[in-house]
Design an enzyme around this catalytic site. Structure first.
Site, PDB file in Angstrom:
ATOM      1  N   GLN A  97       0.727  -1.118  -0.063  1.00 52.39           N
ATOM      2  CA  GLN A  97       0.213  -0.108  -0.298  1.00 52.39           C
ATOM      3  C   GLN A  97       0.828   1.328  -0.152  1.00 52.39           C
ATOM      4  O   GLN A  97       0.526   2.376  -0.126  1.00 52.39           O
ATOM      5  CB  GLN A  97      -0.918   0.029   1.309  1.00 52.39           C
ATOM      6  CG  GLN A  97      -1.881  -1.096   1.093  1.00 52.39           C
ATOM      7  CD  GLN A  97      -2.589  -1.462   2.492  1.00 52.39           C
ATOM      8  OE1 GLN A  97      -2.421  -0.241   3.338  1.00 52.39           O
ATOM      9  NE2 GLN A  97      -3.583  -2.258   2.539  1.00 52.39           N
ATOM     10  N   HIS A 160      -1.223  -0.290   5.698  1.00 51.27           N
ATOM     11  CA  HIS A 160      -1.699   0.914   6.666  1.00 51.27           C
ATOM     12  C   HIS A 160      -0.706   2.167   6.556  1.00 51.27           C
ATOM     13  O   HIS A 160      -0.448   2.770   7.869  1.00 51.27           O
ATOM     14  CB  HIS A 160      -2.097   0.635   7.888  1.00 51.27           C
ATOM     15  CG  HIS A 160      -2.994  -0.491   7.831  1.00 51.27           C
ATOM     16  ND1 HIS A 160      -3.960  -1.118   9.172  1.00 51.27           N
ATOM     17  CD2 HIS A 160      -3.748  -1.165   6.757  1.00 51.27           C
ATOM     18  CE1 HIS A 160      -4.702  -2.183   8.740  1.00 51.27           C
ATOM     19  NE2 HIS A 160      -4.840  -2.043   7.356  1.00 51.27           N
ATOM     20  N   GLU A 254     -15.708   3.035   9.310  1.00 55.06           N
ATOM     21  CA  GLU A 254     -16.364   4.302  10.047  1.00 55.06           C
ATOM     22  C   GLU A 254     -16.194   5.554   9.374  1.00 55.06           C
ATOM     23  O   GLU A 254     -15.261   5.872   8.781  1.00 55.06           O
ATOM     24  CB  GLU A 254     -15.436   4.382  11.603  1.00 55.06           C
ATOM     25  CG  GLU A 254     -15.552   3.236  12.381  1.00 55.06           C
ATOM     26  CD  GLU A 254     -14.813   3.050  13.719  1.00 55.06           C
ATOM     27  OE1 GLU A 254     -14.881   2.243  14.457  1.00 55.06           O
ATOM     28  OE2 GLU A 254     -14.183   4.268  13.729  1.00 55.06           O
ATOM     29  N   TYR A 264     -10.202   7.341  19.531  1.00 52.56           N
ATOM     30  CA  TYR A 264     -11.229   6.559  18.632  1.00 52.56           C
ATOM     31  C   TYR A 264     -11.115   5.126  18.814  1.00 52.56           C
ATOM     32  O   TYR A 264     -12.094   4.530  18.041  1.00 52.56           O
ATOM     33  CB  TYR A 264     -11.293   7.111  17.267  1.00 52.56           C
ATOM     34  CG  TYR A 264     -11.583   8.392  17.021  1.00 52.56           C
ATOM     35  CD1 TYR A 264     -12.877   8.919  16.703  1.00 52.56           C
ATOM     36  CD2 TYR A 264     -10.720   9.362  17.275  1.00 52.56           C
ATOM     37  CE1 TYR A 264     -13.244  10.257  16.814  1.00 52.56           C
ATOM     38  CE2 TYR A 264     -10.980  11.146  17.302  1.00 52.56           C
ATOM     39  CZ  TYR A 264     -12.343  11.225  17.085  1.00 52.56           C
ATOM     40  OH  TYR A 264     -12.892  12.440  17.223  1.00 52.56           O
ATOM     41  N   TYR A 275      -9.765 -10.573  11.181  1.00 52.50           N
ATOM     42  CA  TYR A 275      -9.885 -11.183  10.005  1.00 52.50           C
ATOM     43  C   TYR A 275      -9.828 -12.585  10.584  1.00 52.50           C
ATOM     44  O   TYR A 275     -10.416 -13.321   9.542  1.00 52.50           O
ATOM     45  CB  TYR A 275      -8.593 -10.862   9.213  1.00 52.50           C
ATOM     46  CG  TYR A 275      -8.533  -9.627   8.477  1.00 52.50           C
ATOM     47  CD1 TYR A 275      -9.763  -9.046   7.671  1.00 52.50           C
ATOM     48  CD2 TYR A 275      -7.591  -8.730   8.614  1.00 52.50           C
ATOM     49  CE1 TYR A 275      -9.532  -7.865   7.147  1.00 52.50           C
ATOM     50  CE2 TYR A 275      -7.331  -7.384   8.237  1.00 52.50           C
ATOM     51  CZ  TYR A 275      -8.750  -6.869   7.451  1.00 52.50           C
ATOM     52  OH  TYR A 275      -8.477  -5.713   6.989  1.00 52.50           O
TER      53      TYR A 275
END
Length: 383
Positions: A97, A160, A254, A264, A275
């Site tokens: 990513q 991430h 979210e 949060y 997962y």
């Protein structure tokens, strides 16, 4: 080098697109409908991009576009011709990513010409960090690019990286979203930048009124924490509220209103599960954590977000528009203050990575593919 193909005539576009990939592609212009029946036109402007990630309009109508995998930055001219890759872009960690990601203009761009780029920064031993830097945009290059923020610590892995850049409405502050690099617990630890939203000045300096400035074993840049992976973020017109779309694990994406010093909850609570099927407590079980204004299971995988302020779609004024990677949709949310009161979706043929409003009020979308596209969504002509 992969060739980039621009849409020109209808016939030419059909021929080129079918050659690139025969399935799930549009003609140059096609009529689409949202789930609630709103009709729009969809036009393919550019094909052949290698996982495009972010875009930003210049005041003159040209469009900057990043490619994640290649680390290239392009300028789409107003005649729809794409430039050669611009020089002066930082070297990126192009794995998984990671790569070159978001792009944004300084609030005083017309005076200082600063362009901000976020990227996966390579480190020693194959580790990487998420970094943010800026340089001055010239004709075919970014001059004197320098990092103004580097996430600590560098870690192994390719997931991430987060990444969205947003300036406060007054232009005084820069908010930068950071993923937790698939490390889980560090999102709750204020001594690092993993799983945080940071708030800095445009030159990278730390505002003295940030919530954790002066606290022992806390990073002064941190504005909020307990995040998993944010790739969608935007300020709400008229309210000054900052909203972020955050990816959940197995379920539980979210939409969060980002507040000063708030936690949060990730990975302690989530609207999804691990997962491997292990349960995670839902947010209401731990009231000390901020809960989402909206959550999605099945996930949409939010990436790219803008509050619509154009004139082409008057019924969408101030609605949140969010790109869906997994869902392959443009998700439109109607908010009443901080409450989501309505949702509509525009189904699309590919994963949506970024969303921007064009100068004329049309909506521009980037698709996250090897043969990535730039699409323009506009209102249908009156019959």
């Amino acid at each position: 080098m992969k060739k980039v193909i621009q849409a020109t005539t209808l016939l030419g576009t059909l021929t080129l697109l079918v050659c690139a990939s025969p399935a799930n592609l549009w003609a140059e212009v096609e009529t689409l409908r949202t789930n609630k029946g709103a009709e729009v036109k969809a036009e393919t402007l550019v094909t052949g991009l290698d996982h495009p990630w972010g875009m930003a309009f210049l005041p003159d109508g040209r469009l900057l576009i990043t490619e994640r995998n290649t680390g290239r930055l392009y300028l789409l001219q107003t005649d729809r011709k794409l430039s050669k890759p611009l020089d002066g872009v930082p070297k990126v960690h192009s794995r998984g990513q990671g790569g070159l990601m978001d792009v944004a203009l300084d609030p005083n761009f017309e005076r200082n010409k600063y362009v901000y780029l976020s990227y996966a920064k390579p480190g020693a031993g194959g580790k990487a960090s998420t970094a943010l830097g800026r340089g001055r945009l010239a004709d075919n290059r970014v001059e004197n690019f320098q990092d103004i923020f580097v996430q600590e610590p560098y870690v192994e892995g390719s997931n991430h990286f987060g990444n969205r850049i947003e300036f406060s409405p007054d232009g005084k502050y820069l908010f930068f979203a950071l993923g937790e690099r698939f490390q889980f617990d560090p999102a709750q630890d204020l001594s690092n930048h993993l799983g945080k939203v940071i708030r800095i000045h445009p030159d990278g300096s730390v505002p003295k009124d940030n919530p954790f400035v002066g606290r022992k074993n806390a990073r002064g840049e941190i504005w909020s924490f307990g995040h998993r992976n944010i790739e969608a973020m935007a300020f709400q017109p008229g309210t000054g509220a900052l909203w972020a779309g955050e990816m959940g694990p197995k379920g539980g994406d979210e939409l969060n209103k980002i507040e000063r010093g708030a936690n949060y909850g990730w990975p302690v609570v989530s609207w999804g599960n691990h997962y491997d099927g292990r349960k995670i407590p839902n947010p209401p079980t731990r009231p000390e954590f901020k809960d989402a204004a909206r959550h999605w299971t099945p996930v949409i995988s939010p990436s790219g977000m803008v509050f619509y302020e154009g004139v082409m779609f008057p019924d969408w004024k101030n609605n949140a528009l969010i790109g869906g990677l997994t869902s392959k949709e443009l998700v439109r949310l109607v908010l009443d203050g901080t409450r989501v009161i309505e949702e509509d979706r525009l189904p699309l043929p590919e994963r949506i990575r970024d969303v921007q409003t064009g100068p004329d009020g049309s909506i521009y979308l980037l698709s996250d593919q090897d043969n990535g596209k730039l699409w323009r969504i506009s209102a249908p002509l009156n019959p």
